[in-house]
Enzyme design. Structure first.
Site, PDB file in Angstrom:
ATOM      1  CG  HIS A  59      37.480  -3.383 -51.795  1.00 16.02           C
ATOM      2  ND1 HIS A  59      36.493  -4.330 -51.961  1.00 16.02           N
ATOM      3  CD2 HIS A  59      38.285  -3.859 -50.803  1.00 16.02           C
ATOM      4  CE1 HIS A  59      36.697  -5.339 -51.142  1.00 16.02           C
ATOM      5  NE2 HIS A  59      37.767  -5.075 -50.410  1.00 16.02           N
ATOM      6  N   GLY A  71      30.901 -10.847 -47.042  1.00 20.19           N
ATOM      7  CA  GLY A  71      31.312 -11.326 -48.350  1.00 20.19           C
ATOM      8  C   GLY A  71      31.786 -12.767 -48.317  1.00 20.19           C
ATOM      9  CG  MET A  92      38.263  -4.644 -40.174  1.00 21.44           C
ATOM     10  SD  MET A  92      39.716  -5.339 -39.358  1.00 21.44           S
ATOM     11  CE  MET A  92      40.610  -6.007 -40.750  1.00 21.44           C
ATOM     12  NE  ARG A 111      45.696  -8.124 -44.321  1.00 22.33           N
ATOM     13  CZ  ARG A 111      44.684  -8.418 -43.517  1.00 22.33           C
ATOM     14  NH1 ARG A 111      43.565  -8.903 -44.022  1.00 22.33           N
ATOM     15  NH2 ARG A 111      44.774  -8.227 -42.211  1.00 22.33           N
ATOM     16  N   GLY A 125      33.974  -4.548 -53.461  1.00 19.51           N
ATOM     17  CA  GLY A 125      33.363  -5.639 -52.711  1.00 19.51           C
ATOM     18  C   GLY A 125      32.490  -5.113 -51.585  1.00 19.51           C
ATOM     19  CG  HIS A 126      34.247  -3.159 -48.257  1.00 16.03           C
ATOM     20  ND1 HIS A 126      35.547  -2.937 -48.651  1.00 16.03           N
ATOM     21  CD2 HIS A 126      34.318  -3.974 -47.182  1.00 16.03           C
ATOM     22  CE1 HIS A 126      36.369  -3.578 -47.845  1.00 16.03           C
ATOM     23  NE2 HIS A 126      35.649  -4.215 -46.942  1.00 16.03           N
TER      24      HIS A 126
END
Length: 284
Positions: free
Chosen positions: A34, A148, A30, A188, A36-37
């Protein structure tokens, strides 16, 4: 790397890749990308010849009082990160492009797997997730799709969907990426004030302590969840949604004593920001 916005454009890119015999990796996101992506894109780049990253804030997985309008949108920065990590195409459609028929068609996984944990308080969320991911699977035709572990319930729901609908792909689940202080990476996290960020560190600390309990021999799920709940409640800024354990795969009821693999998952609000985190408890 190429940025495309329409179904027609994405299909053309995929068709060209398929014609060359290339394997395709898909990373649905979305946006507000960051580390993680980045780890998902890097894994897709390593394991496939051609990588598609979707950037789409999916309206159908947000409830009426959730943060759809406020959700961060950073497409220019997302494209830079995606290109750096090896993406070939970023697909950034409009809501109208993805939902051309007024949301008339849905893909839904039913049963307890979508009613527990986040599904209890976000009743339409997973229907939106499974519908949009199905659309992306149909458009990108991936050999592998990357998600993830932080979104553990989503992963289990998508595994069920892939199995039940016979999607010809492998669903790859990658480890949680954390900030240096232990907070799980999330788009978030940008909502948190400095004080809320510090308070939210109780999540990773409590999960780490729970894992230590398990590794020391504790197999009573109620005792572990009680300990985690007590740890989180010591933080005055926390507001617990849930602290629960379910058996894996499939989020089945946990056995007493616990056996096999089990998911300890938490959802907690700090101010107005709801964060999730989890740890898998299993025999080494």
């Amino acid at each position: 790397m190429k940025l495309v916005h329409t179904v027609v454009e994405l299909r053309e890119e995929v068709a060209q890749a398929k014609a060359q015999g290339l394997t395709i990796g898909l990373v649905p996101t979305m946006g507000a990308l960051h580390e993680g992506h980045a780890s998902l894109i890097a894994a897709a780049n390593k394991e496939n010849d051609f990588v598609v990253v979707s950037v789409f804030v999916n309206p159908t997985q947000f409830g009426p009082n959730e943060d759809l309008d406020a959700y961060p949108r950073t497409l220019e920065a997302d494209c830079k990160l995606a290109e750096k990590m090896g993406a070939n195409v970023v697909f950034a459609p409009s809501p109208k492009e993805m939902y051309p028929s007024s949301d008339d068609t849905w893909v839904e996984v039913t049963g307890d797997i979508t009613k527990v944990l986040c599904g209890r308080t976000r009743p339409i969320h997973f229907r939106g997730v499974t519908t949009v991911v199905t659309k992306l699977f149909n458009l990108a035709q991936p050999d592998r799709a990357y998600f993830g572990q932080k979104d553990a319930q989503q992963v289990e729901v998508l595994k069920r969907m892939v199995k039940d609908l016979f999607f010809p792909l492998t669903l790859r689940v990658m480890p949680i990426i954390r900030e240096a202080d232990g907070l799980a990476k999330s788009s978030r996290n940008t909502y948190l004030s400095a004080e809320e960020h510090t308070a939210a560190l109780v999540l990773s600390r409590s999960l780490k302590a729970a894992k230590a309990m398990y590794e020391a021999g504790e197999r009573d799920a109620a005792k572990i969840t009680a300990a985690v709940t007590a740890d989180i409640e010591k933080e005055p800024m926390s507001n617990i949604d849930y602290v629960e354990i379910y058996a894996l795969p499939g989020l089945e009821p946990v056995a007493t004593p616990m056996v096999g693999s089990n998911l300890l998952a938490v959802a907690v609000k700090f101010g107005t920001t709801r964060l999730i985190d989890n740890v898998v408890l299993e025999e080494k």
